[in-house]
Design a protein around this motif. Sequence first.
Motif, mmCIF file in Angstrom:
data_model
loop_
_atom_site.group_PDB
_atom_site.id
_atom_site.type_symbol
_atom_site.label_atom_id
_atom_site.label_comp_id
_atom_site.label_asym_id
_atom_site.label_seq_id
_atom_site.Cartn_x
_atom_site.Cartn_y
_atom_site.Cartn_z
ATOM 1 N N ARG A 254 -22.634 63.108 -71.581
ATOM 2 C CA ARG A 254 -23.128 61.782 -71.530
ATOM 3 C C ARG A 254 -22.569 61.447 -70.830
ATOM 4 O O ARG A 254 -21.660 61.384 -69.566
ATOM 5 N N THR B 184 -23.534 55.835 -78.562
ATOM 6 C CA THR B 184 -24.146 56.751 -77.937
ATOM 7 C C THR B 184 -25.350 57.021 -78.645
ATOM 8 O O THR B 184 -25.751 55.793 -79.358
ATOM 9 N N ASP C 82 -27.946 57.559 -72.855
ATOM 10 C CA ASP C 82 -26.101 57.441 -72.665
ATOM 11 C C ASP C 82 -25.686 58.036 -71.338
ATOM 12 O O ASP C 82 -24.243 58.279 -70.823
#
Length: 967
Positions: free
Chosen positions: A585, A770, A935
């Motif tokens: 991420r 997320t 993300d």
Amino acid sequence: MADDVEQYRAALKRCPPGHSDRPRSLNNLAASLQERFMQRGVPSDLDECIELNRAALLLRPLGHPDRSLSLNNLAVSLRERFTDRGVPSDLDESIELSGNALLLRPLGHHDRPFSLYNLAVSLRERFMQRGVLSDLNECIELNRAALFLFPSGHPPRSHSLNNLAVSLGDRFRQRGVPSDLDESIEFHRAALLLHPLGHSDRSLSLSNLAVSLQERFTQRGVPSDLDESIELHRAALLMCPSSHSDRSQFLNSLAVSLRERFTQQGAPSDLDECIELNRAALLLLPPGHLSTVSLFTQQGIPSDLDESIELHRAALLLRPLGHSDRPLSLSNLAISLRDRFTQRGILSDLDECIELNRAALLFFTPGHSVRSTCLNNLALSLQDRFTERGIPSDLDECIELNRAALSLSPLGHSDRPTCLNNLAFSLGDRFRQRGVPSDLDESIELNRTALLLLPSGHSDRSMCLSNLALSLRDRFMERGVPSDFDEAFSLFLQLPHISHAVSRRDLTVAKSWITFAEDANHDCALIAYQTALKFLDQHVTLLSPSSRHFDVVRMASASLAVDAFSCSIRHGALTTAVELVEQGRAVFWTQLARLSSPFDELSLPGDTGGALATEFKQLSFRLRSTFDKSTEDQSPQIRQLTMQWNDVLSRIRMLPDLSRFLLPPLFSDLQKAAEEGPVIIVNASQHSCDTLIVLRDQNPVHIPIDISRTKVSELSFDFQSVAEQFGSSNHQNTLVGILRKLWHDIVDPVVQALKKSDVQPGSRIWWCPTAEFTLLPLHGAGPYEKGRDNLSQIYISSYTPTLAALVRARQRFSQYTSTQYFVAIGQGNPDSGNELRCVAPELADIAKRLVPIVSSFTSLEDSDATVQGVLDTLNHNQWLHLACHGMPNRQQPFESSFAMRDGPLMDIIRSNWENPEFAFLSACHTTVGDEKSPDESIHLAAAMQFSGFRSVIDWTARGLRWRCTRL
């Protein structure tokens, strides 16, 4: 030239048969005719030249002092005619005459090196036509002998060096002996030394050396060979002005090298430059030039392809049966027709391509060096037609042609692995069509053999590994033999260790293995995720963190991190889940952090350590500055700086306690994010939705979420709709419904787990959402029922995009002083956007409250709040209140900005702020980023955080006036 020929004819008439000067007159007229042929290309001139040379030879019988000269002249003219018309007997006679001339020039004869040279050239020509290796071996030995007799400083020495280098390269391609290629490169280097700046042949020597180095890169995969090849091509190009006859070829050669580097390393700037070079080369080529096809292949300009086809047809009409260039025209027209079929799907183009390839193949008789290439071209076009129409006979013929091409590439031949792979691929196709097990078995064995022939570092080894792994996977799916799957996966795991750089293709292969492992519910799925994330990390290192590369990474990393998190949870690897979701991420922020990471925290003893720290800081600054400029002509500089940066990084990791410097953090590093309160990772994957609580001194706590990712997406969409309609009469009920759903399905189970972990009410917690969860207000969740507390009444919620960001911010905060230099910036009348009437009163109220308690307070409003004025002020203040319009850019999130008086403020992350600590954003849309890649957190609030602010309060987060601290 015509005057010279006529003068020599007149001289010959004055020397009738029997005249002592007749042989010399015959020789002079022959030489002038050959020169005129070279200028004008009239075949009769060359024929007459040969007959005159024969007549001169008859007048110089055995024992005549000039017989060797006549033998040599006739040999050269016959070789010239063979080159023009391709009659084999001319070349055979030329070789025989050159051999006889050599016998008459023993050791010590001043013309012996020239005879050695000429015979070597003719033998190489015959090798190219018939593929007899003994001709090539003799050619090499003759070139060595000639070179020995051309002493240093002798003008022909450079040509002899070049010929020897070229013939050694030919033998390398036939036998695959590495020393031949290495020696070829050294001879090319020696020839280059004899062509200093200003020499007419220097550009050719540069190009020859570049091609050999690129070939060695293909064999061994050493990046420095390819990089040097590219720089040599650049140098050759610089020596060719726009009018130079070789300029288009040098442009194309450099483009091919850059495309090779793009293919291997995936840097888009190489492909961009390649395309521009091809465009430049195309401008220098007249309509119909044979290079148009190769240029179209890399550029894809339809009009160029159409014109190329028509002009190749015209060229073919001018090359009737018997013309030496007819097979070349047939082949070129076939290639361009196949390209057009690939682009537009016109079946008649493919049919004609096949017939032209058949016709060309008839000209390349067994033994011809181009025959295997022609077989391969015909096989590819037949495979295309089979794919399009499914006619079994096309695939069968394709396989037979691939077998024939393979038979022409014996052990040691550099094309043998490619031929093995082509045959394996077509057999795999036939297996998938007819299900004959022997086809798949043979395909696997051919791929195994090809793999054995590709040494570590070879540019094709990665593809061969992939193909073999996929074939074994197919056989496992067909027969269910576990050993096939295990072997296939072991091959896949070798991929990270054979490439010097990772391309998007490697990422695609890795993701296909993830899909297969997940579908098969195999234990290797977690390893597949780890490998793919390693590829992603290596690939991003080669890209500048900019908008133009954002889409590349978004496509490569889509759902990778969240799915890896889910897989880890399902395998009970909770700490691994935290590590992988962090690694996948916010990859662009991670890359920027690498280039901006402070070195002060490292303790490097001694002068060596200090020098290393300084070098790293300087390279990081230069590399980031070069990335920021992001101009195409800087791609070589970026490449060089990246190599230097990686080298210094490797040396730093050899120091004590620094083995993981700037590597993806371990869980023990990430757990530090929970030192001031737990961090809750909320994850939405296609496989499962989960929550993981990271605590300061315990193992992570897993809480399954009974909700699908599809449902999370629906909630996110509904919430975004509410945010856009904020203030309407019916939004309140919808909003409360969303917050209740978040509470019951997600937040309440987390609260219960926090209480069981002794996290006291009133404590601060950090949410790390997320995927689609990043777009939902978890901090506002609650039952909204009488007598029950909502989340905001139990815990103090903050957000962080990643755990590493939180750890990094706290480390920087430890260096801060207790003085607070506060600036309040307000822009109510920007150059674009509506007027904000509340800005002036808001700044006045801020000043009233803060002036008595802060060390310094500055207010910047309206006409003073310009782009440069704000940047200058921010460099001297640690605390910030910003009241203005936020201007998100959903298509190019890196271009999001704050609206100032004279334009957009976008250079936030590039500001050199002194110890930034706190930012209060009283601006709209500051957390709006790219909804397709949530993300990455590419939005204004994240940019403030990356700039170093320990705490960012977004007063208008997600369009609703809720207070939520980002850190």
